[in-house]
Design a protein around this motif. Structure first.
Motif, PDB file in Angstrom:
ATOM      1  N   LEU A 154       0.930  -1.217   0.105  1.00  0.00           N
ATOM      2  CA  LEU A 154       0.099  -0.046  -0.046  1.00  0.00           C
ATOM      3  C   LEU A 154       0.892   1.417  -0.071  1.00  0.00           C
ATOM      4  CD1 LEU A 154      -2.929  -1.083   2.344  1.00  0.00           C
ATOM      5  CD2 LEU A 154      -2.870  -1.196   0.079  1.00  0.00           C
ATOM      6  N   ASN A 201      -0.241   2.313  -3.339  1.00  0.00           N
ATOM      7  CA  ASN A 201      -1.055   1.440  -3.968  1.00  0.00           C
ATOM      8  C   ASN A 201      -0.491   0.428  -5.096  1.00  0.00           C
ATOM      9  OD1 ASN A 201      -3.028   2.323  -2.256  1.00  0.00           O
ATOM     10  ND2 ASN A 201      -3.226   4.253  -3.459  1.00  0.00           N
ATOM     11  N   MET A 226      -5.109   5.027   0.425  1.00  0.00           N
ATOM     12  CA  MET A 226      -5.083   3.863   0.153  1.00  0.00           C
ATOM     13  C   MET A 226      -6.093   3.226  -0.445  1.00  0.00           C
ATOM     14  SD  MET A 226      -2.496   2.490   3.461  1.00  0.00           S
ATOM     15  CE  MET A 226      -3.712   2.540   4.768  1.00  0.00           C
ATOM     16  N   ILE A 235      -7.421  -2.132  -0.884  1.00  0.00           N
ATOM     17  CA  ILE A 235      -7.180  -2.946   0.438  1.00  0.00           C
ATOM     18  C   ILE A 235      -7.751  -4.242   0.497  1.00  0.00           C
ATOM     19  CG2 ILE A 235      -6.951  -2.649   3.190  1.00  0.00           C
ATOM     20  CD1 ILE A 235      -7.421   0.454   2.478  1.00  0.00           C
ATOM     21  N   CYS A 240      -3.663  -4.024   7.906  1.00  0.00           N
ATOM     22  CA  CYS A 240      -2.262  -3.607   7.727  1.00  0.00           C
ATOM     23  C   CYS A 240      -1.419  -3.628   8.830  1.00  0.00           C
ATOM     24  CB  CYS A 240      -2.739  -1.795   7.449  1.00  0.00           C
ATOM     25  SG  CYS A 240      -3.340  -1.485   5.878  1.00  0.00           S
TER      26      CYS A 240
END
Length: 256
Positions: free
Chosen positions: A122, A147, A197, A200, A204
């Protein structure tokens, strides 16, 4: 030197696996509290920083990965459980004081800070060196890439290997990230501004250390790195020496 109670370490060597394995070694708490390795994870001579070293032909975390790493991965609890935090509904941060000391020369690229989810990169802070690099005095650039490399923000266009730096990564609600950077030698400062971000998957966590983006076709155990071979890089981009290395000195790492 560093409080690593909320981290685990991945080494680019196979210590606990069968001989000639390409499986990287993990060191978790409580072993990590007193662990060192004379080649890949050790105090510097001044004892004010920790050196992390990765090699082009090192052991890797999976057979799907071309590159080796000497890297810290965020943990939680007593340091034995992987950290998992909500990427979009949180206020988190990681602060680093560190110096990139050396890189590979054929493909002088390395990731030196990350936010990762269950699958994606990310956010990565990456160094890119020049063609015909010597690995020790080059001037390259530092970028924050978001990303899975779809968004790039320049942090330093004239980063010289050996320059001390600070990196502050702030995550806020909505999955927004801002990276603030300072070169402590040149005085260059920059900020990415807020980047959201996207795409996803899962939760994280932060990573720090050195994850080289270079490889040799044969690893230090004599095995063919087929993922490296299949990248079909130009011949001059493959490291011919499996011990070609990148190294970073970390003097401070804090989470918030």
């Amino acid at each position: 030197m560093l409080d690593l109670s909320k981290w685990k370490l991945t080494l680019p060597i196979s210590l606990n696996s069968p001989p000639n394995s390409n499986k990287a070694t993990e060191i978790k708490q409580p072993q990590l509290k007193t662990y060192s390795n004379s080649e890949y994870f050790r105090l510097n001579a001044a004892k004010n920083g920790v050196l992390l070293k990765a090699i082009a032909g090192g052991a890797r975390t999976s057979t799907n990965t071309a590159y080796a790493r000497s890297e810290l991965r965020e943990m939680q609890g007593d340091g034995t459980e992987s950290a998992v935090w909500n990427c979009q509904n949180t206020d988190r941060g990681m602060y680093l004081e560190q110096t990139l000391l050396h890189t590979t020369t054929k493909k002088p690229e390395a990731t030196i800070a990350q936010i990762h989810d269950s699958k994606n990169d990310l956010m990565m802070v990456k160094y890119f060196g020049p063609d015909f690099a010597n690995g020790s005095t080059d001037i390259g650039k530092l970028e924050a890439r978001f990303n899975n490399d779809t968004t790039t923000k320049l942090l330093d266009s004239t980063y010289k290997i050996g320059d001390p730096m600070t990196i502050d990564i702030a995550v806020t609600s909505g999955g927004n990230v801002n990276v603030t950077y300072k070169n402590l030698r040149s005085g260059v400062t920059s900020s990415t501004g807020t980047v959201k971000m996207t795409g996803i998957i899962g939760s994280c966590y932060f990573k720090a250390g050195i994850y080289i983006q270079a490889c040799s076709n044969t690893d230090i155990y004599g095995n063919t790195n087929t993922v490296c071979v299949n990248k079909n890089l130009s011949a001059n981009k493959y490291e011919t020496d499996p011990y070609a290395y990148a190294e970073i000195e970390v003097r401070k790492i804090t989470l918030r």
